[in-house]
Design a protein around this motif. Structure first.
Motif, PDB file in Angstrom:
ATOM      1  N   ARG A 135      -4.187  22.260 -32.517  1.00 23.03           N
ATOM      2  CA  ARG A 135      -5.008  23.476 -32.459  1.00 23.03           C
ATOM      3  C   ARG A 135      -6.396  23.286 -33.064  1.00 23.03           C
ATOM      4  O   ARG A 135      -7.331  24.012 -32.735  1.00 23.03           O
ATOM      5  N   LYS A 136      -6.528  22.316 -33.952  1.00 24.86           N
ATOM      6  CA  LYS A 136      -7.822  22.042 -34.583  1.00 24.86           C
ATOM      7  C   LYS A 136      -8.697  21.147 -33.713  1.00 24.86           C
ATOM      8  O   LYS A 136      -9.820  20.840 -34.079  1.00 24.86           O
ATOM      9  N   GLY A 137      -8.163  20.693 -32.584  1.00 20.79           N
ATOM     10  CA  GLY A 137      -8.923  19.828 -31.691  1.00 20.79           C
ATOM     11  C   GLY A 137      -8.808  18.359 -32.028  1.00 20.79           C
ATOM     12  O   GLY A 137      -9.547  17.537 -31.493  1.00 20.79           O
ATOM     13  N   ASN A 138      -7.869  18.008 -32.893  1.00 20.62           N
ATOM     14  CA  ASN A 138      -7.660  16.610 -33.278  1.00 20.62           C
ATOM     15  C   ASN A 138      -6.653  15.938 -32.358  1.00 20.62           C
ATOM     16  O   ASN A 138      -5.620  16.527 -32.033  1.00 20.62           O
ATOM     17  N   VAL A 139      -6.942  14.710 -31.973  1.00 22.13           N
ATOM     18  CA  VAL A 139      -5.978  13.914 -31.226  1.00 22.13           C
ATOM     19  C   VAL A 139      -4.952  13.417 -32.241  1.00 22.13           C
ATOM     20  O   VAL A 139      -5.288  12.669 -33.160  1.00 22.13           O
ATOM     21  N   VAL A 140      -3.719  13.870 -32.084  1.00 21.05           N
ATOM     22  CA  VAL A 140      -2.663  13.521 -33.037  1.00 21.05           C
ATOM     23  C   VAL A 140      -1.650  12.546 -32.442  1.00 21.05           C
ATOM     24  O   VAL A 140      -0.716  12.120 -33.125  1.00 21.05           O
ATOM     25  N   GLY A 141      -1.847  12.177 -31.184  1.00 15.69           N
ATOM     26  CA  GLY A 141      -0.969  11.215 -30.551  1.00 15.69           C
ATOM     27  C   GLY A 141      -1.490  10.845 -29.181  1.00 15.69           C
ATOM     28  O   GLY A 141      -2.268  11.585 -28.577  1.00 15.69           O
TER      29      GLY A 141
END
Length: 163
Positions: A135-141
């Motif tokens: 939701r924060k716009g971070n690529v987490v995977g």
């Protein structure tokens, strides 16, 4: 053993997640299956599974029903599944999406697809390629290659658990 070495090679070839950013995706305007412009920026703030695919890609064809199932199961909880076709043929892609019962957001990258995929962390532009964006716009995977049902389920749960 050879399969393990091959998979290890794929992981090593991928840039680290610290180097991968969703900024190029959110800056892009693609086209929906009615050939209308679709700004990916409108999806900021939502948990996303973004899957790059192609009509000619065998593993992509196997993955689409699993992504559709994730969409059907988790859309009401806020998960957005986006399929970005590396294609410029609107009608052919639309027919393909209908034939494969793709009920999630389908977009066409047209001529910018390869560059967008490379900017998103896939330098060799291999499909399928999937990004998980919180939701924060971070690529987490990310995953190069088809995701199994269990991987998609875990990804959805991870994204929905991250506030």
């Amino acid at each position: 053993m050879a399969r393990c070495l091959f998979l290890l090679g794929l992981l090593v070839a991928m840039p680290s997640l610290a180097q991968v950013t969703a900024a190029p995706l959110f800056a892009a305007t693609l086209h929906d299956l009615d050939d209308k412009p679709f700004a990916l920026a409108q999806l900021k703030g939502k948990p996303l599974i973004v899957n790059f695919w192609a009509r000619w890609c065998g593993p992509c064809k196997k993955e689409i029903p699993e992504l559709t199932a994730a969409h059907d199961k988790y859309a009401k909880r806020g998960l957005v599944v986006v399929g970005i076709a590396l294609d410029d043929k609107v009608e052919a892609t639309k027919d393909f999406a209908k034939a494969y019962e793709m009920r999630y957001t389908g977009l066409l990258a047209k001529e910018g697809g390869i560059a967008l995929m490379q900017a998103a962390g896939n330098p060799k532009a291999v499909v399928p390629f999937t990004l998980l964006i919180d939701r924060k716009g971070n690529v987490v995977g990310s995953k190069l290659g088809a995701m199994a049902h269990e991987e998609i389920e875990a990804a959805a749960k991870q994204l929905l658990g991250a506030k």
